[in-house]
Write an enzyme that holds these catalytic residues in place. Sequence first.
Site, PDB file in Angstrom:
ATOM      1  N   SER A  24       0.834  -1.219   0.000  1.00 23.02           N
ATOM      2  CA  SER A  24       0.000   0.000   0.000  1.00 23.02           C
ATOM      3  C   SER A  24       0.866   1.265   0.000  1.00 23.02           C
ATOM      4  CB  SER A  24      -0.949   0.005   1.212  1.00 23.02           C
ATOM      5  OG  SER A  24      -0.227  -0.049   2.416  1.00 23.02           O
ATOM      6  N   ASN A 112      -3.515  -2.712  12.385  1.00 22.70           N
ATOM      7  CA  ASN A 112      -4.963  -2.501  12.200  1.00 22.70           C
ATOM      8  C   ASN A 112      -5.446  -1.223  12.873  1.00 22.70           C
ATOM      9  OD1 ASN A 112      -4.684  -4.910  10.968  1.00 22.70           O
ATOM     10  ND2 ASN A 112      -5.857  -6.115  12.454  1.00 22.70           N
ATOM     11  N   THR A 157     -37.849  28.240 -13.778  1.00 20.06           N
ATOM     12  CA  THR A 157     -38.290  26.898 -13.375  1.00 20.06           C
ATOM     13  C   THR A 157     -38.458  26.146 -14.682  1.00 20.06           C
ATOM     14  OG1 THR A 157     -40.660  27.404 -13.459  1.00 20.06           O
ATOM     15  CG2 THR A 157     -39.570  27.805 -11.363  1.00 20.06           C
ATOM     16  N   HIS A 158     -38.145  24.872 -14.670  1.00 19.11           N
ATOM     17  CA  HIS A 158     -38.152  24.060 -15.906  1.00 19.11           C
ATOM     18  C   HIS A 158     -37.236  24.666 -16.978  1.00 19.11           C
ATOM     19  CE1 HIS A 158     -41.861  22.103 -14.319  1.00 19.11           C
ATOM     20  NE2 HIS A 158     -42.113  23.330 -13.898  1.00 19.11           N
ATOM     21  N   SER A 279     -10.242  25.748 -28.758  1.00 21.73           N
ATOM     22  CA  SER A 279     -10.387  24.506 -29.515  1.00 21.73           C
ATOM     23  C   SER A 279      -9.176  24.357 -30.430  1.00 21.73           C
ATOM     24  CB  SER A 279     -11.672  24.581 -30.347  1.00 21.73           C
ATOM     25  OG  SER A 279     -11.525  23.887 -31.569  1.00 21.73           O
ATOM     26  N   ASN A 287     -14.439  28.004 -24.572  1.00 16.41           N
ATOM     27  CA  ASN A 287     -15.175  26.912 -23.925  1.00 16.41           C
ATOM     28  C   ASN A 287     -15.120  26.968 -22.391  1.00 16.41           C
ATOM     29  OD1 ASN A 287     -15.864  25.813 -26.432  1.00 16.41           O
ATOM     30  ND2 ASN A 287     -13.969  24.618 -26.514  1.00 16.41           N
ATOM     31  N   TYR A 319     -10.357  -6.843  10.894  1.00 12.53           N
ATOM     32  CA  TYR A 319      -9.682  -6.273   9.723  1.00 12.53           C
ATOM     33  C   TYR A 319      -9.697  -7.273   8.580  1.00 12.53           C
ATOM     34  CZ  TYR A 319      -6.178  -4.352   6.614  1.00 12.53           C
ATOM     35  OH  TYR A 319      -5.544  -3.856   5.504  1.00 12.53           O
ATOM     36  N   GLN A 324      -7.811  -2.137   2.693  1.00 14.29           N
ATOM     37  CA  GLN A 324      -6.681  -1.345   2.182  1.00 14.29           C
ATOM     38  C   GLN A 324      -7.111  -0.485   0.990  1.00 14.29           C
ATOM     39  OE1 GLN A 324      -2.656  -2.989   2.275  1.00 14.29           O
ATOM     40  NE2 GLN A 324      -2.620  -2.784   0.057  1.00 14.29           N
TER      41      GLN A 324
HETATM   42  N1  ARG Z   1      -1.464  -1.668   4.676  1.00 14.34           N
HETATM   43  C1  ARG Z   1      -2.603  -2.052   5.432  1.00 14.34           C
HETATM   44  C2  ARG Z   1      -3.799  -1.210   4.982  1.00 14.34           C
HETATM   45  O1  ARG Z   1      -3.584  -0.285   4.285  1.00 14.34           O
HETATM   46  C3  ARG Z   1      -2.354  -1.818   6.879  1.00 14.34           C
HETATM   47  C4  ARG Z   1      -3.060  -2.773   7.770  1.00 14.34           C
HETATM   48  C5  ARG Z   1      -2.524  -4.144   7.522  1.00 14.34           C
HETATM   49  N2  ARG Z   1      -3.040  -5.074   8.451  1.00 14.34           N
HETATM   50  C6  ARG Z   1      -3.012  -6.382   8.246  1.00 14.34           C
HETATM   51  N3  ARG Z   1      -3.518  -7.137   9.157  1.00 14.34           N
HETATM   52  N4  ARG Z   1      -2.493  -6.876   7.156  1.00 14.34           N
HETATM   53  O2  ARG Z   1      -4.913  -1.476   5.291  1.00 14.34           O
END
Ligand code: ARG
Length: 490
Positions: A24, A112, A157-158, A279, A287, A319, A324
């Site tokens: 992530s 979490n 209106t309308h 354009s 525009n 969780y 994510q």
């Molecule tokens: N990268 C995870 C997220 O964005 C963080 C939490 C991860 N927790 C887990 N039990 N894998 O949600």
Amino acid sequence: MKSGKLRGRFKGDLAEEMKGFTSSIEIDKGMILEDIWGGEAHVIMLAEQGIVEGADARKILGALERAKSDSIKGKFELDPELEDVHMNVENYVMKYAGEELGGKMHTARSRNDQVLTDTRLHLREKILEIEESIIKLQRTFLKLAEKSTEKIMPGYTHTQHAQPISLGFWATAYVSMLTRDLTRLKNAYVQVNKNPMGACALSGTSFPIDRELTTKLLGFDGIEEHSLDVVSSRDFIIEVLSALSILMSNLSRLSEELILFSTKEFGLIELSDEFSAGSSIMPQKKNPDVAELVRGITGLVYGSLIQILVTLKALPLGYNRDLQEDRTLLWNSLERVNSSLLILNGAINKARFNENRMAELVSENFSTATELANFLVSEKEIPFRKSHEITGKVVKELVKEKRNFRDIEYTRDILKRHNIDIPPKELRDILDPKKAIERNKSLGGTSPRAVKGMMERFKRGIDEREKDIKKRKSDIESARKLTERMVGKT
Ligand code: ARG
């Protein structure tokens, strides 16, 4: 193998293709400082509670401070091998305070509750930013209203001419509308600004943690107490995205009016050159891309709301990694909403409102017919349904003759045929759009007096809200300072 990869119970590393898929890093980039702040609050609390020794805590905090300054200088690179921001910060601490101490930092904590802490810290600042941008736009509309409570335009209106209104009345309608958006965002803020820390993985912890302390250190307004509920829930994100979706619906309606009103056919507004696009083939084009983009971005924000709603609908408690996906669209939406507000603010500020065209249209198409019908009720004691009928007939005849209410004598003659005699001056007043708006003095009506009254109240309301935003910002700042002081004292 690098520590922090969480492979203790596995044989070997993750498959190559799993690494990018589970990471992530991309969506965590904006939350590095939040993760560090959360980490510091946690470690201070661990030390205060005697869960980690003072000397150890100091070293961990030293490394976190270093991470903070690296991050501020843009020197904190997130390593994609380490899944997320949480593992990256922990790894950084291990690097600078040693593996053992770095390893202690995660006592009585889980990613979490950590990810929720970071998200809430980040989100609350973004909400404040958007609230401020809404107020900017409201002030721009009020500035426009200031000079246009007597300038007439057709009210629709309308999408058909209905009754005369003032440009100031039109402008303050948006101030009024945006006031509710501010309320919705403030309500969402209340849900966001609660402390999830201490929920740990899902069931709390056997360590004697102090959740009140981390709440204070992070500037949260209260604790999100139930551990299982808090790690499972993302409805605070749904609330934010709902508020943003409704806000975008409002901005999209404004955009639609800008687009319509700036057509040749309407000709009520001209966007400035700086806020117009050309354009590639038709040299004459000017525009309103700015308004069209805002209208388009609205779909993106609705999509984000639907995405999070769908993500949550069948998730069992606890969780789940699906969660994510809660931030990709959220961050994007927040950014797009804010830039939509700022760009519309610029466009309205610089737009030219074509008063002549407004006045011309408002007199051309019977927009004061209701005034005539009302007059027949109040002065001639004709029941409204009947006066409506008579006025309708007058309009019908004028249309047939290709005339309008400006032809006073002609209009008088038709009325006479219905046994109604109104002296010319009086009839002119009844059918004059400017006089018509003056007569609509009811609370919330379009008369200059009513509009000025509303403007006063809107201004006072906005001042109050500005104070409240300032207070929330300074609460965040004080918490940041408190954490810094406690870092020094631990
Ligand atoms: N990268 C995870 C997220 O964005 C963080 C939490 C991860 N927790 C887990 N039990 N894998 O949600």
